[in-house]
Design an enzyme around this catalytic site. Structure first.
Site, PDB file in Angstrom:
ATOM      1  N   ARG A  14      -9.579   5.370   3.008  1.00 55.32           N
ATOM      2  CA  ARG A  14      -9.073   4.038   2.794  1.00 55.32           C
ATOM      3  C   ARG A  14      -7.629   3.620   3.176  1.00 55.32           C
ATOM      4  O   ARG A  14      -6.949   4.592   3.498  1.00 55.32           O
ATOM      5  CB  ARG A  14      -8.787   4.040   1.148  1.00 55.32           C
ATOM      6  N   THR A  25       4.509  -3.878  -2.292  1.00 59.61           N
ATOM      7  CA  THR A  25       3.846  -2.786  -3.022  1.00 59.61           C
ATOM      8  C   THR A  25       3.263  -3.180  -4.026  1.00 59.61           C
ATOM      9  O   THR A  25       3.442  -4.082  -4.809  1.00 59.61           O
ATOM     10  CB  THR A  25       5.160  -2.047  -3.293  1.00 59.61           C
ATOM     11  N   GLY A  84      -4.670   0.649   2.950  1.00 58.79           N
ATOM     12  CA  GLY A  84      -4.482  -0.432   2.097  1.00 58.79           C
ATOM     13  C   GLY A  84      -3.570  -1.397   2.569  1.00 58.79           C
ATOM     14  O   GLY A  84      -3.873  -1.713   4.009  1.00 58.79           O
ATOM     15  N   ASP A  85      -2.871  -2.202   2.023  1.00 57.12           N
ATOM     16  CA  ASP A  85      -2.223  -3.330   2.516  1.00 57.12           C
ATOM     17  C   ASP A  85      -0.866  -2.917   3.371  1.00 57.12           C
ATOM     18  O   ASP A  85      -0.470  -3.736   4.219  1.00 57.12           O
ATOM     19  CB  ASP A  85      -1.612  -4.202   1.637  1.00 57.12           C
ATOM     20  N   THR A 118       4.993   3.579  -3.042  1.00 60.64           N
ATOM     21  CA  THR A 118       5.253   2.816  -1.791  1.00 60.64           C
ATOM     22  C   THR A 118       6.764   2.696  -1.581  1.00 60.64           C
ATOM     23  O   THR A 118       7.268   2.227  -2.324  1.00 60.64           O
ATOM     24  CB  THR A 118       4.347   1.839  -1.431  1.00 60.64           C
TER      25      THR A 118
END
Lengths: 308, 308
Positions: free
Chosen positions: A203, A226, A205-206, A175
């Site tokens: 999905r 990350t 993610g954050d 990332t």
């Protein structure tokens, strides 16, 4: 007034013996170029948001990292990308999730911020919206990197969802993100990723979640995270750093260290984050994994680039 | 040990003169039924997570609220739903965003929590995944409510994206949510919504975002928010309540009041939230809008249901 910028290219295992000198140099060069791209904006008196966008665009273009060109493959063999940008001045934020075929997802995220009443748009409908607003379309081929595909095929064969740098191979694939403080005292954060190799294609993610992977507030700091995204989400890692500074009186170094070394491990989370103090421009780059591709550059020209 | 539960059916303008007695009763009955469904679980010594799931299922089934059956329409005439559930015991969380044709999105969110390594799945691929795990499919017709369609047609004609209760008409149409503390001292939160009427179909709001619309942590509290989702996202409203309790020493009432009456308005956000204190089981139900459909029920059987 002082200005500063920091960037990352992902955290993970990153074994020294598995990273070839050529790949290591490629990663260091990309981090350096990203810092310079952002620094040029800041040195000219420009805005922190534009600085982090330019820095992340450089990292999205670098095939060595898992964002934009070089993004990893989801379980169905597609590339699904997440990105977010946040301005500390007004806490405006824009993000895209699970999007395909966008040349610079971080620019798409900024278009969500500037041209819609929303914060987060996801999927194919999001692509249409940001392309209509000026985001650059690209083909799957333009994002394709052979090593990443080979890595996906291995991950799929082993039946596992792989964090950026978990696999013991020679490829950086993290990332990417940037945080900056400009000469006017404003901060910003931007993060962009292809997510986990062999992840479920749905999905998110954050990275595109305000407060989890990306956060900026002039009152405290800007943060880009990350690592294990789900752990970041479950403790709101990026906003947590900010809350620890504001409400518990910790300085940037102590707040980031507490999140990375004490709180994330409680949720089984490995990774790291980069952060800049809105008041002082100071940088913190902690991680609890084997390494994190990272760098920083300040007003005085102090350049720092490191992996382990 | 004491147990308690609270539910909401959305915050907004909710003008008294525009709400018919029949509709008002329908909303109050649904809130009451939801409280009872959750309370039965709690009274039997059951888990806070199951209590909030059952309560939210009741509210998703009620056509009077904007979740599950009765969800509003996105700009393309589809129903796109968001939902999230979080357990305070281990901060495990599951969420779905922009999903269609699921009978109980909150059960889908719980399947993400329990059967995947992820927190947030979005779009059509998310539907496939949760249906494979046991989520109940339904048709668009089964979610369709005529009044909601008429409302959408009006919103589209007026070219605006409408918050749940912004339109001055006779229909309740709010996001729904529940928070509970069980007899073992665990808390949980669940939130489910159709989002904004005439929203962009790619838009994901605060509801499925851990820390924004939904949050639970046994160390502090559980929170479910409703209102202007983007403002909730930009200040991590739900996790903010938790941080104010943990780091600033505020009690639940003071922490929720500060977020709803001081911090959200700074971002132009109207709405409210329901919260339960993990230590005491006390409930707070603040809102800064005209009204909020809400209710609570505690161990002693104290029942409270209100709109204005």
């Amino acid at each position: 007034m002082t200005h500063s910028i920091a960037v990352h290219g992902g955290a993970g295992l990153i074994r020294r013996h598995a990273l070839s000198p050529a790949r290591e140099q490629e990663a260091r060069d990309a981090l350096h170029e990203a810092l310079q791209a952002g620094d040029r904006v800041l040195a000219a008196g420009g805005d922190a948001v534009e600085a982090v966008l330019r820095a992340v665009c450089v990292l999205e273009d670098a095939p060595v990292f898992n964002a934009g060109r070089g993004a990893v493959f989801a379980a169905d063999g597609t590339i699904r990308m997440d990105a977010a940008v946040m301005s500390g001045a007004d806490r405006s934020a824009g993000a895209v999730g699970a999007v395909q075929r966008l040349r610079h997802p971080i620019r798409a995220a900024d278009l969500v911020r500037r041209t819609t009443p929303h914060v987060l748009l996801v999927g194919a409908d999001a692509e249409e919206r940001v392309v209509a607003a000026g985001a650059e379309r690209c083909t799957d081929e333009e994002l394709f990197v052979q090593e990443r595909w080979d890595h996906f095929v291995r991950a799929r064969a082993e039946g596992r969802v792989a964090l950026d740098h978990d696999l013991d191979d020679a490829e950086p694939k993290g990332t990417v993100g940037a945080v900056a403080r400009d000469a006017h005292g404003h901060v910003a954060a931007a993060t962009s990723t292809g997510g986990l190799a062999n992840k479920h294609p749905a999905r998110v993610g954050d990275t595109p979640i305000v407060g989890a992977g990306t956060w900026a507030w002039d009152h405290t700091c800007a943060v880009s995270a990350t690592g294990h995204g789900e752990a970041m989400m479950r403790c709101c890692a990026a906003a947590r750093v900010s809350a620890l500074m504001e409400l518990a009186g910790l300085d940037l170094a102590a707040a980031t260290a507490r999140v990375v070394h004490e709180e994330l491990p409680l949720l089984g989370g490995t990774g790291g984050l980069i952060a800049v103090d809105a008041r002082t421009g100071r940088i913190a780059l902690p991680f609890n994994s084997g390494g994190m591709y990272r760098g920083s550059l300040d007003t005085e020209g102090n350049l720092h680039i490191a992996i382990w």
